[in-house]
Scaffold this active site. Structure first.
Site, mmCIF file in Angstrom:
data_model
loop_
_atom_site.group_PDB
_atom_site.id
_atom_site.type_symbol
_atom_site.label_atom_id
_atom_site.label_comp_id
_atom_site.label_asym_id
_atom_site.label_seq_id
_atom_site.Cartn_x
_atom_site.Cartn_y
_atom_site.Cartn_z
ATOM 1 N N ASN A 127 5.973 82.753 94.478
ATOM 2 C CA ASN A 127 6.735 83.884 95.021
ATOM 3 C C ASN A 127 6.310 84.189 96.456
ATOM 4 O O ASN A 127 7.143 84.524 97.290
ATOM 5 C CB ASN A 127 6.585 85.131 94.143
ATOM 6 C CG ASN A 127 7.603 85.167 93.020
ATOM 7 O OD1 ASN A 127 8.789 84.971 93.237
ATOM 8 N ND2 ASN A 127 7.137 85.407 91.815
ATOM 9 N N MET A 183 -2.868 90.063 89.895
ATOM 10 C CA MET A 183 -3.169 90.381 88.507
ATOM 11 C C MET A 183 -4.188 91.521 88.345
ATOM 12 O O MET A 183 -5.059 91.476 87.497
ATOM 13 C CB MET A 183 -3.668 89.116 87.781
ATOM 14 C CG MET A 183 -2.701 87.947 87.891
ATOM 15 S SD MET A 183 -0.990 88.349 87.456
ATOM 16 C CE MET A 183 -1.084 88.227 85.686
ATOM 17 N N ARG A 184 -4.040 92.549 89.180
ATOM 18 C CA ARG A 184 -4.902 93.723 89.073
ATOM 19 C C ARG A 184 -4.043 94.968 89.050
ATOM 20 O O ARG A 184 -3.002 95.025 89.688
ATOM 21 C CB ARG A 184 -5.835 93.833 90.276
ATOM 22 C CG ARG A 184 -6.692 92.645 90.436
ATOM 23 C CD ARG A 184 -7.992 92.923 91.148
ATOM 24 N NE ARG A 184 -8.860 91.816 90.802
ATOM 25 C CZ ARG A 184 -9.614 91.764 89.728
ATOM 26 N NH1 ARG A 184 -9.700 92.766 88.924
ATOM 27 N NH2 ARG A 184 -10.345 90.702 89.474
ATOM 28 N N GLY A 236 1.115 81.227 93.720
ATOM 29 C CA GLY A 236 1.742 81.709 94.942
ATOM 30 C C GLY A 236 3.148 81.228 95.219
ATOM 31 O O GLY A 236 3.585 81.223 96.369
ATOM 32 N N HIS A 289 8.087 91.843 88.261
ATOM 33 C CA HIS A 289 7.596 91.680 86.889
ATOM 34 C C HIS A 289 8.589 90.822 86.099
ATOM 35 O O HIS A 289 9.792 91.059 86.171
ATOM 36 C CB HIS A 289 7.436 93.060 86.227
ATOM 37 C CG HIS A 289 6.913 92.950 84.828
ATOM 38 N ND1 HIS A 289 5.589 92.707 84.561
ATOM 39 C CD2 HIS A 289 7.541 93.006 83.633
ATOM 40 C CE1 HIS A 289 5.421 92.632 83.242
ATOM 41 N NE2 HIS A 289 6.599 92.811 82.660
ATOM 42 N N ILE A 343 -3.290 98.415 90.454
ATOM 43 C CA ILE A 343 -3.570 99.086 91.725
ATOM 44 C C ILE A 343 -4.090 100.497 91.426
ATOM 45 O O ILE A 343 -3.501 101.233 90.645
ATOM 46 C CB ILE A 343 -2.284 99.174 92.583
ATOM 47 C CG1 ILE A 343 -1.732 97.771 92.872
ATOM 48 C CG2 ILE A 343 -2.530 99.959 93.865
ATOM 49 C CD1 ILE A 343 -2.539 96.928 93.800
#
Length: 193
Positions: free
Chosen positions: A16, A92-93, A14, A111, A95
């Site tokens: 960012n 990390m999924r 976390g 990214h 969307i």
């Protein structure tokens, strides 16, 4: 329009998220960060949100019968909070359609490479192993591809001969922490007047 309500989706440490939250709290971004959501109930980002006084919610996709069921529940949470804009910060999924349709061009990702080069989970490592002399950070709207959405901004870092993977990661993270709040502030200023 009133100041947009923003949610951050994150899965890990976390850093960012913290940089964004501090920028909102200082007034450097003209919006209201109202929610942190993590798909990892033990992620350190949840502790960061608590320290910053930002509401955090977490539930694991493993507890749902399908990705769609998970996203419908997440979407309901976002709707309940009247979220206008979603920021991904190490989420990390991929969307899915449920969120994409509800938030067209209102989900932003960061990214760690110069897209379209090195998409996917290991952008920094892939760039390092490819021996490129330059890589960087891309901030983009997401679409139904993997790191393929419209690019909003990019920043570059030089890969020097004595860089290690770790030193390159440090350079990338430093650039992310500088660039992401600036770009979010600009997107909000241009799109939520």
């Amino acid at each position: 329009m009133t100041r947009p309500k923003v949610a951050v989706l994150a899965s890990g440490n976390g850093s960012n998220f913290q940089v964004l939250a501090e920028a909102f709290q200082k007034g450097n971004i003209d919006g209201e960060l109202v929610l942190l959501f993590s798909d990892q109930p033990k992620a350190y980002v949840l502790e960061r949100s608590q320290q910053l006084g930002i509401e955090a919610r977490s539930f694991s996709p493993k507890n749902f019968a399908s990705k769609k069921a998970y996203e419908v529940t997440l979407l309901q949470l976002l709707m309940d909070k009247e979220i206008d804009l979603i920021l991904l910060a190490g989420y990390m999924r991929i969307i899915g359609d449920t969120l994409l349709k509800a938030y067209p061009n209102r989900i932003i990702n960061i990214h760690p490479s110069l897209l379209p080069d090195f998409p996917g989970l290991h952008g920094i490592q892939d760039a390092f192993e490819a021996g490129v002399t330059e890589t960087g950070v891309t901030i983009h709207f997401i679409d139904d591809g993997v790191d393929t959405g419209p690019i909003i901004a990019q920043g570059k870092v030089t890969v020097s001969e004595d860089d290690t993977l770790e030193s390159l990661e440090e350079k990338i993270h430093a650039l992310e922490h500088q660039l992401y709040p600036q770009v979010v502030a600009k997107v909000i200023a241009e799109n939520f007047k």
